[in-house]
Design an enzyme around this catalytic site. Structure first.
Site, short mmCIF file in Angstrom:
data_model
loop_
_atom_site.label_atom_id
_atom_site.label_comp_id
_atom_site.label_asym_id
_atom_site.label_seq_id
_atom_site.Cartn_x
_atom_site.Cartn_y
_atom_site.Cartn_z
N LYS A 94 -18.97 -15.45 -20.32
CA LYS A 94 -19.33 -14.97 -21.57
C LYS A 94 -20.85 -14.64 -21.84
O LYS A 94 -21.65 -15.70 -21.34
CB LYS A 94 -18.54 -16.01 -22.32
CG LYS A 94 -18.66 -15.48 -23.97
CD LYS A 94 -17.94 -16.55 -24.96
CE LYS A 94 -17.93 -16.11 -26.37
NZ LYS A 94 -17.18 -16.83 -27.29
N SER A 122 -13.41 -14.85 -29.54
CA SER A 122 -14.58 -13.97 -29.32
C SER A 122 -14.94 -13.88 -27.94
O SER A 122 -15.69 -13.16 -27.57
CB SER A 122 -15.84 -14.61 -30.19
OG SER A 122 -16.08 -15.79 -29.60
N SER A 129 -11.90 -19.30 -29.97
CA SER A 129 -12.33 -18.03 -29.08
C SER A 129 -12.17 -18.30 -27.57
O SER A 129 -12.38 -16.94 -26.92
CB SER A 129 -13.94 -17.87 -29.20
OG SER A 129 -14.00 -17.42 -30.66
N1 LIG Z 1 -16.25 -18.90 -31.78
C1 LIG Z 1 -15.11 -18.88 -32.43
O1 LIG Z 1 -14.30 -19.74 -31.97
C2 LIG Z 1 -15.01 -18.33 -33.53
C3 LIG Z 1 -13.95 -17.44 -33.74
C4 LIG Z 1 -13.75 -16.81 -34.96
C5 LIG Z 1 -14.37 -16.88 -36.09
C6 LIG Z 1 -15.54 -17.90 -35.97
C7 LIG Z 1 -15.66 -18.45 -34.63
#
Ligand SMILES: NC(=O)c1ccccc1
Length: 522
Positions: A113, A188, A212
């Site tokens: 990532k 994400s 994410s």
């Molecule tokens: N990095 C995450 O998991 C994330 C996902 C959605 C919203 C904020 C943070």
């Protein structure tokens, strides 16, 4: 000098390697005023004189080379693949870094990532404001993968500073779901999931602060493990918020996932998220113990969100019947506090991310360990270009800053206390059950918002997916998404959550489920 650490000569801040700039008296008065301290000119003069020795100390620190882990394994910066070589928009950079010749991951390719530092290779973490940054260290997870014989093949696109559960917010463009072009891959860790699902890589590293790792794993039909908070060192990965930061494995099968966690887990002595006694276990052996007698609780509250698609819930319940057939004891359980898990997560994520990731330039203050100084410096540039940030991040920052400024961070503090209560609620259920089961996501993949879509659509697609995943980011419980069926050709994920540091039991269930038959046929 601790093991594996020595002066890294490539990292000296050559630009400022002279005397640091002394403040003018005006600057001293300004800085004081920002703290509510009113200095007369005479006072400012005295302060200035008194501070000369301190500035000399800063000069001494500035003159020393930084003290960072040494980078091993030859690499080149790579290139950005276009067109047919990047069908899903999931690659940020392709390159090839060969690890040790022998190890648990020999012959396996892995993509990182793009919030993971890979020295000498560009990194932008989905953000236009970070574009051009080249890290000078490898994250601990990178070193561990290479030491285990894996080949790093590049960086995968992720959401704008990892702040979206959909795959439409990266500054490099949307990531498409390999199961259906034009549909979200989830976020994400969007590119990581898409590349594993497409079979372009064997393994991927993801990150998880709200879901994410698990969310894109669910949308793309792959396996994503968010291990117990701190089990996998977060060192050298761009932080969002210390108490919810996780990184970990995303794979096409359970065996690879377990093997990867075996390699990744355990303290590195550089990450305050970790606990000294918690080391890796032989997950890829332990996973073979079967599920006979295992008590699995289907969490009622995980099915009833306003946005929950009944077909997803039905599919997950049908998948749970597989465990009954395999000899597990499956029953329904209520965890009332799960329903307020997302509310408890929000102040921690919004105020915590605004303060640490954004205002404090990523690493913040007040902890011991490895600070990626080059990232602190480069990332600080967002402050001159904040209008470019993604809508999802800007909205979250406005929310977080409102509560920091007008409520003293009270709700962040209270949410951290409630997080302990939420942890206790899951722990008490996990005294009677070995695993909790619920849908990873309330829905299946949605169409990617079209270019120029309304801010309402952009924000909804980013945040509608979080309610089951984000509670376990604040409690730290290990939690994995396992593909468990298709609805109209799009994957459904079943989330298995276990006791802290009991990843092995999650893998037992995931492996037994995988071996029981083709998940696509459920
Ligand atoms: N990095 C995450 O998991 C994330 C996902 C959605 C919203 C904020 C943070």
């Amino acid at each position: 000098m601790p093991d594996g650490l020595q002066a890294n000569p490539s990292t000296r801040n050559t630009e400022s390697y002279m005397a640091i700039k002394r403040p003018t008296l005006d600057q001293l008065q300004d800085v004081a005023l920002s703290l509510g301290i009113h200095l007369s000119e005479a006072q400012a003069s005295s302060y200035n004189a008194l501070l000369q020795a301190n500035f000399d100390a800063y000069d001494a620190v500035d003159a020393m080379p930084d003290y960072l882990p040494v980078v091993s394994y030859a690499r080149t910066p790579g290139y950005r693949p276009l067109g047919e070589e990047n069908k899903y928009g999931a690659w940020y950079v392709k390159t090839t870094i060969k690890g040790k010749p022998e190890g648990k991951l020999t012959g396996k390719t892995v993509v990182l990532k793009d919030n993971v530092c890979l020295a000498g290779v560009p990194m932008m973490n989905g953000a236009s404001t970070l574009e051009g940054y080249v890290p000078n260290v490898d994250a601990t997870v990178v070193t561990r993968l290479l030491d285990a014989g894996a080949t790093v093949v590049g960086k995968s696109v992720c959401e704008y500073f990892c702040f979206s559960g959909g795959s439409h917010t990266s500054a490099s463009g949307p990531v498409h779901n390999p199961h259906r072009m034009g549909y979200s891959a989830g976020g994400s860790s969007s590119g990581s999931a898409a590349l594993v699902a497409a079979g372009e890589v064997d393994l991927a590293i993801g990150g998880d602060q709200g879901g994410s790792i698990r969310m894109p794993a669910s949308y793309c039909g792959i396996y994503g493990m968010k291990a117990t908070h701190g089990l996998v060192p977060y060192t050298g990965v761009m932080p969002i918020e210390l108490t919810i930061d996780h990184t970990g494995p995303m794979t096409a099968n359970v065996t690879d996932n377990a093997l990867m966690l075996e390699v990744l887990a355990g303290p590195d002595g550089l990450d305050p998220r970790q606990h000294a006694g918690q080391t890796a276990k032989p997950y890829s052996e332990l996973m073979k113990d079967g599920v006979r007698g295992l008590r699995i609780g289907i969490v009622k509250e995980g099915f009833g969100w306003p946005q929950s698609d009944a077909a997803v819930g039905a599919k997950v319940r049908k998948a749970a019947e597989v465990f009954t057939k395999l000899g597990a004891i499956v029953s329904e359980v209520s965890v009332p506090m799960h329903a307020v898990g997302p509310a408890i997560w929000l102040p921690i994520a919004a105020e915590g991310a605004t303060q640490q990731m954004m205002k404090d330039n990523g690493h913040g203050f007040n902890w011991k360990g490895l600070y990626v100084t080059s990232m602190v410096d480069f990332h600080a540039g967002w402050k001159q270009r904040a209008d470019e940030l993604s809508e999802t991040l800007k909205l979250t920052m406005v929310l977080g800053e409102y509560f920091i400024k007008h409520y003293r961070g009270h709700y962040y503090a209270k949410a951290q206390n409630l997080a302990r209560q939420l942890t206790a609620a899951y722990d008490s259920t996990l005294a009677d059950f070995d695993l909790l089961l619920m849908p990873t996501l309330p829905i299946t993949a949605t169409p990617l918002p079209a270019p120029g879509a309304s801010i309402e659509e952009v924000v909804t697609r980013a945040f509608e997916v979080l309610p089951n995943t984000c509670p376990f980011d604040v409690t730290g419980h290990p939690s994995m998404s396992v593909p468990c069926g298709l609805i109209d050709g799009l994957p459904v994920g079943m989330m298995l959550t276990g006791r802290c540091y009991d990843e092995a039991t999650i893998y037992r269930a995931a492996y037994a489920f995988e071996q029981a038959g083709d998940w696509k046929a459920i």
